[in-house]
Design an enzyme around this catalytic site. Structure first.
Site, mmCIF file in Angstrom:
data_model
loop_
_atom_site.group_PDB
_atom_site.id
_atom_site.type_symbol
_atom_site.label_atom_id
_atom_site.label_comp_id
_atom_site.label_asym_id
_atom_site.label_seq_id
_atom_site.Cartn_x
_atom_site.Cartn_y
_atom_site.Cartn_z
ATOM 1 N N CYS A 80 0.976 -1.254 0.214
ATOM 2 C CA CYS A 80 0.272 -0.100 -0.125
ATOM 3 C C CYS A 80 1.191 1.305 0.315
ATOM 4 O O CYS A 80 1.428 1.512 0.955
ATOM 5 C CB CYS A 80 -0.748 -0.197 1.356
ATOM 6 S SG CYS A 80 -1.604 1.681 1.367
ATOM 7 N N GLU B 253 9.151 -0.386 -11.214
ATOM 8 C CA GLU B 253 7.910 -0.149 -12.707
ATOM 9 C C GLU B 253 7.081 -0.165 -11.389
ATOM 10 O O GLU B 253 5.841 -0.811 -10.889
ATOM 11 C CB GLU B 253 8.298 -1.160 -12.720
ATOM 12 C CG GLU B 253 8.806 -1.712 -13.494
ATOM 13 C CD GLU B 253 8.510 -2.845 -14.738
ATOM 14 O OE1 GLU B 253 8.221 -4.169 -14.555
ATOM 15 O OE2 GLU B 253 9.268 -2.583 -16.093
ATOM 16 N N GLU C 267 15.609 -1.168 -19.056
ATOM 17 C CA GLU C 267 15.220 -2.453 -19.471
ATOM 18 C C GLU C 267 14.938 -2.416 -20.331
ATOM 19 O O GLU C 267 14.844 -2.137 -21.221
ATOM 20 C CB GLU C 267 14.304 -3.022 -18.472
ATOM 21 C CG GLU C 267 14.494 -3.549 -17.092
ATOM 22 C CD GLU C 267 13.433 -3.816 -16.123
ATOM 23 O OE1 GLU C 267 13.354 -4.762 -16.475
ATOM 24 O OE2 GLU C 267 13.615 -3.784 -15.266
HETATM 25 C C1 GLA Z 1 10.468 -5.880 -15.746
HETATM 26 C C2 GLA Z 1 11.007 -5.948 -14.322
HETATM 27 C C3 GLA Z 1 12.530 -6.648 -13.934
HETATM 28 C C4 GLA Z 1 11.953 -7.910 -14.744
HETATM 29 C C5 GLA Z 1 11.467 -7.470 -16.176
HETATM 30 C C6 GLA Z 1 11.598 -9.239 -16.790
HETATM 31 O O1 GLA Z 1 10.508 -4.681 -15.935
HETATM 32 O O2 GLA Z 1 11.186 -4.689 -13.879
HETATM 33 O O3 GLA Z 1 11.905 -6.903 -12.446
HETATM 34 O O4 GLA Z 1 11.259 -8.784 -14.239
HETATM 35 O O5 GLA Z 1 9.971 -6.758 -15.955
HETATM 36 O O6 GLA Z 1 11.159 -8.749 -17.821
HETATM 37 ZN ZN ZN Z 2 -4.186 0.900 0.870
#
Ligand code: GLA
Ligand code: ZN
Length: 680
Positions: free
Chosen positions: A122, A157, A315
């Protein structure tokens, strides 16, 4: 345009490297030693370290142990490498999740997550924020001035999880958010149109987050909830940054995601120093080029949200991902192609997920620079090393902007509102796909393009395209009007100018307010077609197929360039051009199958003087994009076909890799690419 400062003054080079998770290998120190040897051979220079290391760093509550990071940062530094140091907050320690259940997300049916997984905390939890602050502050104190550390990789992310959080803390915060925004219940009820179905809010406490088990029919509510969730993530991220800023002023970035709409990245970008993103295309899935156009669109978006400043490709996989349904290998040359594509659009890096393949668990078959065999003797390793050598020759491009005269409008806000709208082709509106199809018209012609949002300045562009611009604020209406009046060319399509920022329909006819004058038309009705239906549109002496949407427009001063041929609205306008002030506004009332856009934009490009910085003829499947330092253009040619392509140029250029000066015919091998330096 002036060059930007390199992302890190400490390291003014193209970054090449990726996510490195040595905490998975601490029991095998020989592997870590071998990594150092291999990193040199792979021509990589920058590792993202510590992304999921929280338990390693804080094995028990309040007990910190930084020995692993001390060791790794020192080793990488001694090896000549640099580090993007992550805050470890993307994944919470199991002990923390067990001890403080309230940090675990609750879904919209009221179920709380179990202790595992990642990203599922959260973000409004005071305890999670407190724990985050403490670990980040300590990291910044310890490594904020370390010369090996060139910047901060915030969490991972944001919002990449099964759900957003509906816990009571979040619900209470949402009520505060709504109260602060609308001040009075009367104002709230008007803005949300709550007389509908007797949903008038008679007490602030009655407000609940939208849910498919509860309220999902009040669009002002759902829109405000999406804004609240996005703002909560931004606010959480700001608290991460505040902790770092106690001790470190190095740049911060957050790795953003392709076509992701849970967070309004235009807002998030205001608080990071550098944008970065994770790119995992479905390579080789479609030959029509929509996939690569979509990736290019995202590259342009992530540059544009930071005002054109170079971004980082944070990435990408050097071979295959593992989470697609079918995980096809990138063909030889495609790692270089994808990497250079990003660089051509403003990336100052090519980073991978990940350096070494995991031994266990869900990512054990995800592509990596070093595979389970473990040596430099693999195709993938060789391709990475070769791209590394190329990137070492591109120092001159670091910090170079992209000069664009064209822009395409995209904003999560518009996407949010359109997604809620019941009507049209309800579940398959194809908003983003439509944007990318229009965008591709410029991409295919080698024309640099920016992405603009509600707050962007349009005035520097010759042409702005805004397909399916459903939700328009009063400010945006004014901006469009001014832009066209001052000489700009603005293009929009069906389903535009319909609702305001509360998702309430504009009265007085579509498109909203004075947009009717700007476009010189009135949109009376929208016909949504079944998949087997079609109509025909005559434009420029040719006939085109109309699918999905046909709007029934009346010209009010606009010149009719194309009309429907069939059905009860045969003869009504389908393509309109209006001269307004010094500029022009175009309205396309139907969705076409491709040929129309190609012919239409041919005319727009010629008329508006948009140009590619590639001086020559492009071949089918070859993309040209460029960056500049003001004195030279750096033009990239990228062949997306698994076939040789020949293009011609009259420009005299230096091949950035071989140093040769040439002109004339350029042969690109299958998936081949070249970087050219050309005097401006
Ligand atoms: C995401 C995440 C990474 C990994 C990749 C795999 O982008 O940030 O930690 O899990 O996916 O594609
Ligand atoms: Zn929450």
């Amino acid at each position: 345009m002036k060059k930007f400062q390199p992302i890190s003054e400490l390291y003014p080079h193209m970054l090449h490297g990726g996510d490195y998770n040595p905490d998975q290998w601490l029991h095998m120190p020989e592997i870590i030693e071998e990594d150092m040897r291999l990193m040199k051979l792979a021509h990589v220079n920058t590792m993202s370290l510590g992304i999921f290391s929280w338990t390693q760093l804080e094995p028990e509550e309040g007990v910190y142990n930084f020995s692993y990071l001390d060791m790794m940062i020192e080793k990488i530094g001694k090896n000549g490498g640099k580090v993007l140091l992550a805050t470890p907050t993307g994944s919470k320690p199991l002990w923390m999740a067990r001890k403080y259940p309230e940090i675990r997300m609750v879904d919209q049916r009221g179920y709380r997550e179990m202790t595992g997984r990642r990203h599922n905390h959260c973000y409004n939890s005071p305890i999670y924020r407190e724990k985050t602050y403490e670990i980040n502050r300590r990291l910044a104190q310890r490594y904020g001035n370390n010369d090996t550390v060139i910047g901060w990789h915030l969490s991972n992310e944001y919002a990449n999880c099964r759900t957003v959080c509906y816990c009571q803390t979040c619900q209470a915060k949402f009520r505060e958010y709504v109260k602060a925004k609308y001040k009075t219940l009367d104002n709230l009820n008007q803005s949300w149109c709550t007389a509908f179905w007797s949903h008038t809010v008679t007490d602030w406490d009655l407000i609940e987050a939208p849910s498919d088990m509860g309220e999902d029919s009040v669009h002002g509510l759902t829109l405000d909830w999406k804004r609240f969730v996005s703002d909560s993530y931004v606010d959480y991220m700001k608290s991460e940054i505040a902790a770092i800023r106690e001790f470190s002023d190095k740049p911060v970035t957050a790795n953003l995601m392709r076509n992701f709409t849970r967070i309004d990245y235009w807002e998030m970008a205001k608080h990071i120093d550098v944008a970065s993103w994770d790119s995992y295309p479905y390579w080789h899935r479609d030959d029509a080029g929509i996939e690569h156009a979509d990736v290019c669109f995202n590259n342009d978006f992530f540059r544009s949200i930071k005002g054109g400043k170079p971004f980082l490709l944070m990435e990408s996989t050097p071979s295959m991902p593992n989470w697609h349904d079918i995980n096809k290998l990138k063909r030889p040359g495609v790692n270089r192609l994808g990497g250079l594509q990003s660089v051509s659009q403003g990336s100052d890096s090519v980073q991978y997920f990940q350096w070494r393949m995991a031994r266990g668990n869900v990512e054990k078959f995800h592509g990596a620079v070093v595979n389970h065999e473990g040596s430099e003797n693999s195709r993938v390793f060789r391709e990475v090393a070769s791209l590394g050598e190329t990137l070492e020759k591109l120092d001159a491009i670091v910090g170079c902007p992209v000069e664009s005269d064209a822009a395409v409008f995209y904003s999560a806000e518009n996407q949010w509102a359109l997604a809620d709208a019941q009507g049209f082709n309800r579940h398959n509106k194809k908003h983003l796909e439509t944007i990318v199809r229009h965008y591709k018209q410029f991409l295919d012609r080698g024309i640099n393009t920016d992405i603009v949002g509600y707050e962007s300045d349009f005035s520097k562009y010759k042409v702005v395209i805004a397909p399916m611009l459903y939700s328009v604020s009063d400010e945006l209406i004014d901006k469009i009007e001014q832009y066209v009046a001052n000489g700009g060319t603005f293009i929009t399509t069906y389903i535009s100018g319909m609702v305001d920022k509360n998702d309430l329909c504009y009265l007085g006819g579509f498109p909203a307010g004075k947009l009717k004058d700007v476009f010189g038309l009135w949109n009376e009705e929208i016909d949504s077609l079944y998949p087997n239906d079609s109509n025909k549109v005559e434009f420029g002496g040719k006939e085109y197929k109309a699918i999905d949407y046909c709007e029934l427009l009346h010209a009010r001063g606009a010149k009719v360039l194309g009309s429907y041929k069939e059905d009860f609205y045969a003869g009504m306008p389908a393509v309109l051009e209006n001269s307004y002030g010094k500029g022009k506004a175009y309205y396309i009332a139907f969705r076409d199958t491709g040929d129309f856009l190609t012919d239409f934009y041919e005319g727009i490009v010629a008329e508006s003087g948009l140009k590619s910085s590639f001086n020559g003829t492009l071949a089918e499947g070859v993309v040209a994009r460029s960056r500049t330092d003001g004195e030279f253009d750096y033009v990239f040619l990228l062949n997306y076909r698994n076939e040789e392509r020949t293009v011609n140029t009259s420009a005299v250029y230096t091949d950035m890799e071989t140093g040769e000066t040439r002109t004339g015919e350029i042969k690109l091998c299958p998936f081949g690419s070249i970087v050219m330096k050309i005097k401006k």
